[in-house]
Scaffold this motif. Structure first.
Motif, PDB file in Angstrom:
ATOM      1  N   CYS A 173       0.833  -1.201   0.000  1.00  0.00           N
ATOM      2  CA  CYS A 173       0.000   0.000   0.000  1.00  0.00           C
ATOM      3  C   CYS A 173       0.869   1.252   0.000  1.00  0.00           C
ATOM      4  N   LEU A 212      -4.160   5.635  -2.014  1.00  0.00           N
ATOM      5  CA  LEU A 212      -5.274   5.941  -1.117  1.00  0.00           C
ATOM      6  C   LEU A 212      -6.245   6.906  -1.790  1.00  0.00           C
ATOM      7  N   VAL A 223      -9.834   9.517   1.869  1.00  0.00           N
ATOM      8  CA  VAL A 223      -9.083   8.827   2.916  1.00  0.00           C
ATOM      9  C   VAL A 223      -7.864   9.654   3.305  1.00  0.00           C
ATOM     10  N   THR A 261       0.199   7.104   5.553  1.00  0.00           N
ATOM     11  CA  THR A 261      -0.152   5.777   5.060  1.00  0.00           C
ATOM     12  C   THR A 261      -0.143   4.755   6.196  1.00  0.00           C
ATOM     13  N   VAL A 263      -3.378   5.088   8.198  1.00  0.00           N
ATOM     14  CA  VAL A 263      -4.510   4.453   7.509  1.00  0.00           C
ATOM     15  C   VAL A 263      -4.474   2.946   7.699  1.00  0.00           C
ATOM     16  N   LEU A 264      -3.301   2.365   7.556  1.00  0.00           N
ATOM     17  CA  LEU A 264      -3.157   0.912   7.670  1.00  0.00           C
ATOM     18  C   LEU A 264      -3.404   0.438   9.098  1.00  0.00           C
ATOM     19  N   GLU A 309      -7.006   0.295   9.480  1.00  0.00           N
ATOM     20  CA  GLU A 309      -7.569  -0.743   8.600  1.00  0.00           C
ATOM     21  C   GLU A 309      -7.478  -2.129   9.233  1.00  0.00           C
ATOM     22  N   GLY A 330      -7.966  -3.101   0.306  1.00  0.00           N
ATOM     23  CA  GLY A 330      -7.352  -2.208  -0.665  1.00  0.00           C
ATOM     24  C   GLY A 330      -8.358  -1.404  -1.465  1.00  0.00           C
ATOM     25  N   GLU A 340     -11.867  -0.929   0.056  1.00  0.00           N
ATOM     26  CA  GLU A 340     -12.726  -0.335   1.079  1.00  0.00           C
ATOM     27  C   GLU A 340     -11.846   0.018   2.283  1.00  0.00           C
ATOM     28  N   PHE A 341     -11.838   1.277   2.651  1.00  0.00           N
ATOM     29  CA  PHE A 341     -10.953   1.711   3.728  1.00  0.00           C
ATOM     30  C   PHE A 341     -11.752   2.009   4.988  1.00  0.00           C
ATOM     31  N   ARG A 342     -11.409   1.300   6.059  1.00  0.00           N
ATOM     32  CA  ARG A 342     -12.201   1.334   7.281  1.00  0.00           C
ATOM     33  C   ARG A 342     -12.009   2.598   8.111  1.00  0.00           C
ATOM     34  N   ARG A 357     -12.875   5.278   7.437  1.00  0.00           N
ATOM     35  CA  ARG A 357     -14.130   6.002   7.234  1.00  0.00           C
ATOM     36  C   ARG A 357     -15.172   5.652   8.295  1.00  0.00           C
TER      37      ARG A 357
END
Length: 453
Positions: free
Chosen positions: A14, A19, A23, A126, A129-130, A133, A255, A257-259, A261
């Motif tokens: 990623c 992204l 996001v 990044t 975000v991960l 996720e 990859g 749908e990003f949680r 959110r």
């Protein structure tokens, strides 16, 4: 393929460029929201000095935590401290229906470790975000069984987020990253009993996830082998803490749908389970439905977990009591038309006038509210007035939740309120400016320096 390996492949490959734009923007909201919560926690957590003294003895080193220039602590201790601050006054974000406060761990960890390692802001973003996720994808399979079995979601799951952040910033390869997640799963710990006894310093339990995640990544980097089946194995995490797990859903849409959110922000410094009835009363007052002196009694119907955590206390005797009391929160809302950091101080939570108002509140488990939990977390509120009227409201999607977003300006206002009386005004403005343009900054060192003021 083991879930740890599927996660690892995604984490390693990623990039910031992959992204979605929303996001990328959401990360900056999470950074600002968490920094504000951490600074408020650093200034307000009563256990801070005792904890720091213990950390000096247990984990000596050459680094300083936020709010200090004292370079006496190890990296693990600094990460734990910064994350504990973010959780200390219940202002940190959380998953919309999972009861897990992930930002308190993944954001401070990414900012601090990223600065130590000299990583660029987009790499740090990044990693954040991960961290959300991986934590959220594991979490989604567990409510309400996990809490029902006595496990505290944040201290159980944030280790995975911390290991993800550390592994990404250390640049682990796929095999190492899978091993790091395997080690993370073996280091989860923490029980819901902390919300009953010991909650004054439960932020340490959450903050310690950072040190455990750091260790997991370093173990893997050095070639040690983690438990790759720690999640789905017959004696693994899901079997211990969940029920009827759909393993395919754990990695479905990875990859795409990003949680992140699915994160809410707290607008009040109190347990999320107490906030729906407080917000309902504030809405009534803002709409002019009644005046505080008109109220005879208030009935709150909520779900069992909220009742267990926040339904009993009417006369708080500590900061922690005040954060876990629906009745006290409503009393403050009625009298002061707000619930803020000042309400976590003795002059407020030991005020007989507020206690008297709190005794007008009755909290019960309501079958209707219980039936939609954990997919929805909220409350029914009935306010009986002197003229015989009854004002009723059912509230699930609180302000600043994924289904009721408030936008950047409200997050900025919350941040500004949290910073009042803590850092100098010019420092507060500089931090806001850096975070607002975080992806454009050449180094995260500037933000880290400001947070040590």
């Amino acid at each position: 393929m083991e879930i740890t390996k599927q996660f690892a492949k995604f984490i390693v490959n990623c990039t910031y460029e992959s992204l979605p734009k929303d996001v990328q923007e959401a990360v900056k909201e999470r950074i600002l929201d968490t920094v504000g919560a951490a600074v408020a926690g650093e200034h307000s957590w009563k256990g801070k000095e005792a904890y720091l003294q213990a950390a000096r003895e247990l984990y000596p080193g050459t680094l300083a935590p936020w709010g200090s220039g004292e370079k006496s602590f190890s990296l693990g201790a600094v990460l734990t401290t910064n994350c504990a601050y973010a959780h200390a006054v219940e202002l940190d974000d959380g998953h919309k229906n999972g009861g897990c406060h992930t930002g308190a761990v993944v954001v401070p960890m990414a900012l601090t470790l990223g600065a130590v390692l000299g990583r660029q802001p987009q790499e740090i973003m990044t990693a954040i975000v991960l961290g959300y996720e991986i934590t959220y994808r594991i979490l989604e399979q567990l409510p309400p069984t996990q809490i029902g079995r006595g496990f505290y979601p944040s201290s159980q799951l944030d280790v995975f987020g911390a290991a993800t952040v550390a592994g990404k910033l250390y640049g682990l390869d796929e095999e190492q990253m899978a091993n790091a997640l395997g080690f993370a799963g073996q280091q989860t710990a923490g029980f819901m009993e902390i919300t009953v006894n010991g909650k004054e310093d439960k932020c340490i339990q959450v903050g310690s996830c950072a040190a455990k995640g750091l260790a997991a990544a370093i173990y893997a980097r050095e070639g040690l082998k983690g438990c790759l089946t720690v999640l789905e194995g017959k004696n693994g995490f899901f079997r211990a803490e969940g029920k009827d797990i759909d393993l395919e859903k754990v990695t479905a849409g990875l990859g795409k749908e990003f949680r992140i959110r699915d994160t809410y922000s707290k607008l009040y410094p109190m347990c999320r389970h107490a906030q729906a009835p407080v917000e309902a009363v504030l809405d009534f007052l803002e709409e002019g439905a009644f005046q505080p002196e008109d109220v005879v009694k208030i009935w709150v119907g909520t779900h069992q977990v909220a009742y267990n955590l926040t339904g009993a206390i009417k006369e708080p005797h500590s900061q922690s009591d005040s954060k876990f009391s629906i009745a006290y929160g409503i009393a403050a809302a009625l009298r002061d038309r707000c619930f803020g950091m000042k309400h976590l101080t003795p002059v407020y939570y030991e005020d007989p006038e507020l206690w008297k108002l709190a005794h007008k509140v009755t909290v019960e488990v309501d079958p209707q509210v219980q039936s939609v939990y954990p997919g929805k977390r909220g409350a029914l509120v009935e306010v009986t007035l002197k003229d015989g009227r009854v004002c009723t409201r059912e509230l699930y999607d609180l302000k600043a939740s994924p289904n009721n977003p408030v936008g950047w300006d409200t997050i900025v206002q919350k941040y500004t309120n949290n910073m009042e009386g803590t850092l100098p005004e010019d420092v507060t403005k500089k931090i806001l400016d850096i975070v607002s343009h975080f992806e454009q900054e050449y180094s995260s060192q500037g933000l880290e320096r400001l947070l040590h003021c």
